[in-house]
Scaffold this motif. Structure first.
Motif, PDB file in Angstrom:
ATOM      1  N   LEU A 294     -12.624 -27.189   5.527  1.00  0.00           N
ATOM      2  CA  LEU A 294     -11.830 -27.160   4.300  1.00  0.00           C
ATOM      3  C   LEU A 294     -11.217 -25.780   4.084  1.00  0.00           C
ATOM      4  O   LEU A 294     -10.031 -25.658   3.751  1.00  0.00           O
ATOM      5  CB  LEU A 294     -12.709 -27.540   3.107  1.00  0.00           C
ATOM      6  N   ILE A 295     -11.997 -24.739   4.271  1.00  0.00           N
ATOM      7  CA  ILE A 295     -11.497 -23.373   4.073  1.00  0.00           C
ATOM      8  C   ILE A 295     -10.331 -23.077   5.007  1.00  0.00           C
ATOM      9  O   ILE A 295      -9.325 -22.489   4.605  1.00  0.00           O
ATOM     10  CB  ILE A 295     -12.639 -22.361   4.282  1.00  0.00           C
ATOM     11  N   PHE A 296     -10.457 -23.504   6.270  1.00  0.00           N
ATOM     12  CA  PHE A 296      -9.424 -23.223   7.267  1.00  0.00           C
ATOM     13  C   PHE A 296      -8.344 -24.305   7.345  1.00  0.00           C
ATOM     14  O   PHE A 296      -7.460 -24.254   8.204  1.00  0.00           O
ATOM     15  CB  PHE A 296     -10.060 -23.056   8.648  1.00  0.00           C
ATOM     16  N   ASN A 297      -8.427 -25.297   6.435  1.00  0.00           N
ATOM     17  CA  ASN A 297      -7.412 -26.360   6.371  1.00  0.00           C
ATOM     18  C   ASN A 297      -7.282 -27.125   7.679  1.00  0.00           C
ATOM     19  O   ASN A 297      -6.179 -27.328   8.203  1.00  0.00           O
ATOM     20  CB  ASN A 297      -6.057 -25.774   5.965  1.00  0.00           C
ATOM     21  N   LYS A 298      -8.411 -27.589   8.205  1.00  0.00           N
ATOM     22  CA  LYS A 298      -8.422 -28.314   9.477  1.00  0.00           C
ATOM     23  C   LYS A 298      -8.467 -29.825   9.264  1.00  0.00           C
ATOM     24  O   LYS A 298      -8.888 -30.316   8.209  1.00  0.00           O
ATOM     25  CB  LYS A 298      -9.633 -27.900  10.307  1.00  0.00           C
ATOM     26  N   LYS A 299      -8.082 -30.542  10.294  1.00  0.00           N
ATOM     27  CA  LYS A 299      -8.345 -31.983  10.346  1.00  0.00           C
ATOM     28  C   LYS A 299      -9.824 -32.172  10.673  1.00  0.00           C
ATOM     29  O   LYS A 299     -10.375 -31.471  11.534  1.00  0.00           O
ATOM     30  CB  LYS A 299      -7.492 -32.660  11.421  1.00  0.00           C
ATOM     31  N   PHE A 300     -10.468 -33.165  10.022  1.00  0.00           N
ATOM     32  CA  PHE A 300     -11.898 -33.359  10.272  1.00  0.00           C
ATOM     33  C   PHE A 300     -12.323 -34.779   9.929  1.00  0.00           C
ATOM     34  O   PHE A 300     -11.649 -35.502   9.171  1.00  0.00           O
ATOM     35  CB  PHE A 300     -12.727 -32.369   9.448  1.00  0.00           C
ATOM     36  N   LEU A 301     -13.451 -35.165  10.491  1.00  0.00           N
ATOM     37  CA  LEU A 301     -14.177 -36.368  10.105  1.00  0.00           C
ATOM     38  C   LEU A 301     -15.640 -35.989   9.943  1.00  0.00           C
ATOM     39  O   LEU A 301     -16.168 -35.181  10.719  1.00  0.00           O
ATOM     40  CB  LEU A 301     -14.052 -37.474  11.159  1.00  0.00           C
ATOM     41  N   VAL A 302     -16.298 -36.586   8.963  1.00  0.00           N
ATOM     42  CA  VAL A 302     -17.708 -36.307   8.703  1.00  0.00           C
ATOM     43  C   VAL A 302     -18.508 -37.588   8.879  1.00  0.00           C
ATOM     44  O   VAL A 302     -18.094 -38.661   8.440  1.00  0.00           O
ATOM     45  CB  VAL A 302     -17.907 -35.739   7.281  1.00  0.00           C
ATOM     46  N   PHE A 303     -19.661 -37.470   9.509  1.00  0.00           N
ATOM     47  CA  PHE A 303     -20.522 -38.610   9.817  1.00  0.00           C
ATOM     48  C   PHE A 303     -21.851 -38.449   9.093  1.00  0.00           C
ATOM     49  O   PHE A 303     -22.386 -37.342   8.983  1.00  0.00           O
ATOM     50  CB  PHE A 303     -20.752 -38.712  11.327  1.00  0.00           C
ATOM     51  N   ARG A 314     -21.377 -35.514   1.055  1.00  0.00           N
ATOM     52  CA  ARG A 314     -20.696 -36.513   0.234  1.00  0.00           C
ATOM     53  C   ARG A 314     -20.164 -35.911  -1.063  1.00  0.00           C
ATOM     54  O   ARG A 314     -19.008 -36.125  -1.441  1.00  0.00           O
ATOM     55  CB  ARG A 314     -21.667 -37.648  -0.093  1.00  0.00           C
ATOM     56  N   ASP A 315     -20.986 -35.119  -1.753  1.00  0.00           N
ATOM     57  CA  ASP A 315     -20.562 -34.548  -3.030  1.00  0.00           C
ATOM     58  C   ASP A 315     -19.399 -33.576  -2.861  1.00  0.00           C
ATOM     59  O   ASP A 315     -18.479 -33.538  -3.685  1.00  0.00           O
ATOM     60  CB  ASP A 315     -21.741 -33.832  -3.698  1.00  0.00           C
ATOM     61  N   LEU A 316     -19.424 -32.778  -1.790  1.00  0.00           N
ATOM     62  CA  LEU A 316     -18.323 -31.847  -1.540  1.00  0.00           C
ATOM     63  C   LEU A 316     -17.040 -32.605  -1.223  1.00  0.00           C
ATOM     64  O   LEU A 316     -15.948 -32.213  -1.667  1.00  0.00           O
ATOM     65  CB  LEU A 316     -18.683 -30.901  -0.390  1.00  0.00           C
ATOM     66  N   MET A 317     -17.151 -33.687  -0.490  1.00  0.00           N
ATOM     67  CA  MET A 317     -15.965 -34.468  -0.147  1.00  0.00           C
ATOM     68  C   MET A 317     -15.398 -35.194  -1.368  1.00  0.00           C
ATOM     69  O   MET A 317     -14.173 -35.313  -1.522  1.00  0.00           O
ATOM     70  CB  MET A 317     -16.293 -35.450   0.971  1.00  0.00           C
ATOM     71  N   ILE A 318     -16.273 -35.671  -2.236  1.00  0.00           N
ATOM     72  CA  ILE A 318     -15.796 -36.297  -3.480  1.00  0.00           C
ATOM     73  C   ILE A 318     -15.081 -35.260  -4.339  1.00  0.00           C
ATOM     74  O   ILE A 318     -13.998 -35.513  -4.882  1.00  0.00           O
ATOM     75  CB  ILE A 318     -16.968 -36.939  -4.249  1.00  0.00           C
TER      76      ILE A 318
END
Length: 366
Positions: A294-303, A314-318
Motif C-alpha cells: 500500500l505504501i509503495f502503491n503496488k499491485k497485490f493480492l492477499v491470501f 482484513r481490517d487494513l484492507m477494509i
C-alpha cells in the motif's frame, strides 16, 4: 522526552524489525529521545539455536544426536540470516544495553524514562504467549508513570473468556490506548474500555519517500514477489500462472518456497523493502507485505492465513477499501494481472488522513 518502547524485539522477522524501527524513528523525528527496551522473554528467544529439538519424540540420546547431526548444516547456513538481521538492528534500532527476560526483571530494574510505549506488532495476541505476558501491557511501569499503547494488535477477532479479566486489568492501567485493528477496539469496548483509538501500524508513520531514499537498492525487475508463511497452494498456483503469462520471475524471502526463481531468505529487512518496491505484483499473507504494498502503491493480492490471525490484514484492507483483493477458498477464482486494479488516489487519501490522526494521537498522549 525520554521514551522507552517495548515490542517483539529481535525476532528475525522483516515486519517486526521495520515497525520497531519506524516507531522509534518517528518519535525521534519530532524531538523525543526514544529507544527500545532490550526485552527477550523465553518464548521469543528460540531463534537459531543449534541444539534445540523441536519434536519431543527425538529427545532421546541416540535420536537426538542423529537429529542434530542432520539439522546442523542447515542451521549453520541460517546464521547468515541472523548476522544480516543483527547488523540491521545494530545500525538502525536504538536499544537499551540491559537484557530483560521477564516482567519481574523489568520491575526490579526499571528502564528509566519519562514515558513508556507498548507496541506495535502482535504484542497482545493471546493465540501466542505474547498476549499473556504482562510486560507487553506495561505492567512493570509504576502507576504514576506515563503509559501508552501504540497500534498494539490482538491479531484476532476475540480473546478467550478466561483471559478477559487479565487483559482488562492490565490495559486499564494504560493512560492512552490505541490499537492497530478495528477488531481490537471492539474487543476492548466489550471489556468496558471505551477510550480506545484505532491507528495505523508504525510503518505508515514514515513516508514512501523516506523508505525509498533510506533503504531501497536496485534488485532488478520483471518479477512477482511472494511472501507466504503457509506455503499456500492457491497462492502458488496464481503466482506460477501469472509468471508464465507475463514472462516474470518469482522472488521470495521464504525459506520453504521451492518454486521461486530466486530466494532472498538470508537478506536483511532493507532487501525486503526493495523486493516489494521493484516488483510487478505482490502475493502474500503477511500484514507488513500488505502494508508496504500500500505504501509503495503496488499491485497485490492477499491470501488468508491458516492460523486464526487474518484479522490484521482484513481490517487494513477494509480501511483502505481494498478488501476485494483478499482471496479465500470461497472466492477461488482464476485471476489475471490486468484484473488486479487499485485506485491509489482513494487509498492514498485514506492513508494520509489516518496517518495524521495516528500522529496526533501520539502527540496528545505524550
Amino acid at each position: 522526552m525520554k521514551i522507552k518502547t517495548i515490542t517483539c524485539h529481535e525476532v528475525y522477522n522483516h515486519g517486526a524489525s521495520l515497525q520497531e524501527y519506524a516507531l522509534l524513528t518517528h518519535l525521534n523525528s519530532v524531538g523525543h529521545d526514544a529507544e527500545t527496551i532490550h526485552y527477550k522473554p523465553f518464548f521469543l528467544s528460540n531463534h537459531f539455536k543449534f541444539w534445540s529439538v523441536a519434536n519431543p519424540k527425538y529427545d532421546k540420546l541416540f535420536l537426538k544426536q542423529l537429529y542434530l547431526l542432520l539439522k546442523f548444516p542447515g542451521r549453520l547456513l541460517d546464521l547468515r540470516r541472523k548476522k544480516n538481521f543483527d547488523l540491521f538492528s545494530k545500525k538502525h534500532i536504538a536499544t537499551g544495553k540491559t537484557l530483560y527476560k521477564n516482567n519481574d526483571e523489568l520491575k526490579k530494574n526499571l528502564p528509566i524514562a519519562d514515558a513508556y510505549i507498548c507496541g506495535s506488532d502482535q504484542i497482545w495476541n493471546s493465540f501466542f504467549l505474547n498476549g499473556k505476558d504482562p510486560a507487553f501491557y506495561l505492567d512493570f511501569v509504576p502507576i504514576d508513570k506515563l503509559k501508552i499503547s501504540y497500534a498494539a494488535s490482538f491479531a484476532t477477532d476475540a480473546i478467550d473468556n478466561n483471559l478477559k479479566p487479565f487483559v482488562k486489568e492490565k490495559i486499564s492501567r494504560i493512560n492512552a490506548i490505541s490499537v492497530r485493528e478495528t477488531s481490537g477496539v471492539k474487543i476492548l469496548n466489550e471489556l468496558g474500555i471505551n477510550n480506545v483509538l484505532q491507528v495505523l501500524d508504525p510503518v505508515f508513520l514514515l513516508s514512501k519517500e523516506y523508505w525509498r531514499d533510506t533503504f531501497i537498492k536496485d534488485i532488478g525487475s520483471n518479477y512477482i514477489f511472494v511472501y507466504d508463511s503457509d506455503n499456500n497452494q492457491q497462492l502458488k498456483k496464481i503466482a506460477q500462472k501469472i509468471a508464465k503469462q507475463e514472462n516474470y520471475k518469482i522472488y521470495t524471502v521464504d525459506k520453504h518456497i521451492k518454486y521461486a526463481d530466486k530466494n532472498f531468505y538470508f537478506e536483511a529487512p532493507d532487501c525486503f523493502l526493495s523486493l516489494i518496491l521493484h516488483s510487478k505484483l505482490v502475493l502474500t499473507n503477511s500484514f507488513h507485505a500488505l502494508s508496504f504494498s500500500l505504501i509503495f502503491n503496488k499491485k497485490f493480492l492477499v491470501f488468508n492465513r491458516l492460523e486464526k490471525i487474518n484479522t490484521r490484514m482484513r481490517d487494513l484492507m477494509i480501511l483502505t477499501k481494498t478488501d476485494y483483493l483478499l482471496i479465500s477458498e470461497e472466492n477461488n477464482i482464476e485471476i489475471n494481472l490486468d484484473q488486479i486494479v487499485v485506485d491509489y488516489n482513494v487509498v492514498n487519501n485514506i492513508i494520509e488522513n489516518k496517518v495524521n490522526e495516528s500522529k496526533l494521537f501520539l502527540e496528545k498522549a505524550l
